[in-house]
Design a protein around this motif. Sequence first.
Motif: not given
Length: 296
Positions: A62-63, A67
């Motif tokens: 998810s990160i 990003l």
Amino acid sequence: MAREVALLWWLMCGFAGLVLLVVSALWIYAMRRTPRQTTPEQAKRITLRWIIGGGILLPGLSIIVLLVFGVPIGQRMLPLPLLGEQPLRIEITGHQWWWEVRYPESGVVTANQLHIPAGRPVDLQVSSADVIHSFWVPRLGGKIDMIPGRDNQIRLQADQPGIYRGQCSEFCGTQHSHMILHVQSHSEDDFAAWLSARQSQQITAPPADAGETFVARCGTCHRVAGVSDGQRAPDLSDLGSRPTLGSGVLTNEPGAILTWLREHQRLKPGNAMPLHDDIDPTHLQTIATWLEGLEP
Ligand code: CUA
């Protein structure tokens, strides 16, 4: 820049919505399914799978997704070097509680209003003369802190001529809410006309004794081009053309300047200007009328 901020917000909102859906689906599934019998060995494996899959891989992924779209958007907001037409440079200094606005290329100085050309990037160099303030024009871009002894940069561009409201967005004292910036974007020609009118302004002091009073009392803090050179308080050379007085406290209509000179400590308690009780009322009246006429 405000458009990029909005895009980022919608993308993050969509992604967070997706996460909510997946978590809710898993939760409903977990409530409805019939429990299985497991050996302690199997139970340990299942727990481990949840920790690695749900606790490390899923948040990690998810990160990375956030990003992938967040970093390029953040990059596009930075005041990076441009090819071709260069941004207009403007310096803004925060004061308790007003905005000092300088156009270094033309030497024009104003206060509590920001004139910019539409369709051209503007690089604002912001700082503060006292405490931390924050520069924010919500419809044009994000916030940027104004910190004493430090210059921060923000690049804005108004696509259309129009009026935008700016507001100090860092608590900076009792009159923090009365730190409003009037932003006006002009067509390129109108902007050039405004700038050259400001540059070629010819101002003469108010007549007789009132003029002496102005120079001796007001002029030590306020600058009026060609009349006085005070640097502590707002430049008054174009006061008559400002939409408001006291950085958003009063509408600048006929008679408002006199009201402000008489009652500024009631209207904006704690502002740095001393009372004018000791000034001859007729002088004050003459000064107010004169200030009303100061416009490019
Ligand atoms: Cu300046 Cu809040």
